[in-house]
Design a protein around this motif. Structure first.
Motif, short mmCIF file in Angstrom:
data_model
loop_
_atom_site.label_atom_id
_atom_site.label_comp_id
_atom_site.label_asym_id
_atom_site.label_seq_id
_atom_site.Cartn_x
_atom_site.Cartn_y
_atom_site.Cartn_z
N LYS A 13 18.21 13.20 -64.77
CA LYS A 13 18.26 12.26 -65.91
C LYS A 13 16.94 11.49 -66.00
O LYS A 13 16.43 11.26 -67.09
CB LYS A 13 19.41 11.26 -65.75
CG LYS A 13 20.71 11.73 -66.30
CD LYS A 13 21.70 10.58 -66.28
CE LYS A 13 23.08 11.07 -66.02
NZ LYS A 13 24.06 10.00 -65.85
N ASP A 17 13.46 12.00 -69.45
CA ASP A 17 12.74 11.08 -70.33
C ASP A 17 11.29 11.57 -70.47
O ASP A 17 10.61 11.82 -69.48
CB ASP A 17 12.77 9.67 -69.73
CG ASP A 17 12.04 8.66 -70.60
OD1 ASP A 17 12.69 8.08 -71.47
OD2 ASP A 17 10.81 8.49 -70.40
N LYS A 18 10.83 11.70 -71.72
CA LYS A 18 9.49 12.23 -71.99
C LYS A 18 8.39 11.40 -71.32
O LYS A 18 7.45 11.95 -70.74
CB LYS A 18 9.26 12.29 -73.50
CG LYS A 18 7.91 12.82 -73.88
CD LYS A 18 7.67 12.76 -75.37
CE LYS A 18 6.24 13.16 -75.67
NZ LYS A 18 5.77 12.69 -76.94
N THR A 19 8.51 10.09 -71.37
CA THR A 19 7.48 9.23 -70.77
C THR A 19 7.42 9.41 -69.26
O THR A 19 6.35 9.56 -68.68
CB THR A 19 7.73 7.75 -71.12
OG1 THR A 19 7.68 7.60 -72.54
CG2 THR A 19 6.70 6.83 -70.49
N ARG A 20 8.59 9.42 -68.62
CA ARG A 20 8.61 9.57 -67.17
C ARG A 20 8.11 10.96 -66.75
O ARG A 20 7.40 11.09 -65.76
CB ARG A 20 10.00 9.28 -66.62
CG ARG A 20 10.33 7.79 -66.70
CD ARG A 20 11.56 7.44 -65.91
NE ARG A 20 12.80 7.82 -66.58
CZ ARG A 20 13.47 7.05 -67.41
NH1 ARG A 20 13.03 5.84 -67.71
NH2 ARG A 20 14.59 7.48 -67.95
N HIS A 51 9.08 2.18 -66.22
CA HIS A 51 9.25 3.61 -65.93
C HIS A 51 8.82 3.92 -64.49
O HIS A 51 9.51 4.67 -63.78
CB HIS A 51 8.43 4.46 -66.91
CG HIS A 51 8.99 4.48 -68.29
ND1 HIS A 51 10.15 5.13 -68.61
CD2 HIS A 51 8.55 3.93 -69.45
CE1 HIS A 51 10.41 4.99 -69.91
NE2 HIS A 51 9.43 4.27 -70.43
N LYS A 54 11.45 2.79 -61.96
CA LYS A 54 12.60 3.69 -61.88
C LYS A 54 12.27 4.95 -61.07
O LYS A 54 13.06 5.39 -60.24
CB LYS A 54 13.06 4.09 -63.28
CG LYS A 54 13.74 2.96 -64.02
CD LYS A 54 14.13 3.36 -65.42
CE LYS A 54 14.76 2.17 -66.14
NZ LYS A 54 15.15 2.49 -67.51
#
Length: 110
Positions: A13, A17-20, A51, A54
Motif C-alpha cells: 500500500k 502511492d506515486k510520490t512514495r 512521505h 511513512k
C-alpha cells in the motif's frame, strides 16, 4: 500466515502511492537530502517529509543527519518482497543529475 500477509499488504500500500514510489526510485540511485527530493518531485518540504516518515516507519529507508539536513537512503535490510520491486523502477539518474548544486542552501567556503 494472516499476520505476514497483512504486513505485506501494508508495505505494498505504501508503494502504491506515486510520490512514495518516485522517492524509492530516486533513492535507488543514491542517498539524497530532503531538499533534493523536494526539488526533483516539485513538492513542499513538509509534504515530502510526511512521505519519507511513512517509508522510514515501514523500515524501507534509513536516515542520517548531516548538520541541519537529513539524508535518506534505501534500507538494505528491507524485506525481500519489497526490494524485488526496486529492480523494475525506471532510472532517475537524469533527474538527479539536473539538481542545482546549492539546492540545500549549502554555501561553499571561499
Amino acid at each position: 500466515m494472516e499476520e505476514q500477509i497483512q504486513h505485506m499488504a501494508e508495505a505494498y500500500k505504501l508503494l502504491a502511492d506515486k510520490t512514495r514510489l518516485t522517492i524509492i526510485a530516486l533513492l535507488k540511485e543514491q542517498e539524497l537530502c530532503v531538499c533534493d527530493i523536494t526539488e526533483i518531485i516539485g513538492m513542499s518540504q513538509p509534504n515530502a517529509s510526511q512521505h519519507l516518515r511513512k517509508l522510514k516507519s515501514a523500515g524501507l529507508l534509513n536516515e542520517k543527519k548531516k548538520g541541519q539536513w537529513v539524508y535518506y537512503s534505501l534500507n538494505p535490510e528491507a524485506e525481500a518482497f519489497v526490494q524485488c520491486v526496486y529492480e523494475f523502477l525506471p532510472s532517475t539518474k537524469e533527474q538527479i543529475a539536473g539538481l542545482k548544486k546549492d539546492s540545500c542552501g549549502v554555501q561553499e567556503d571561499a
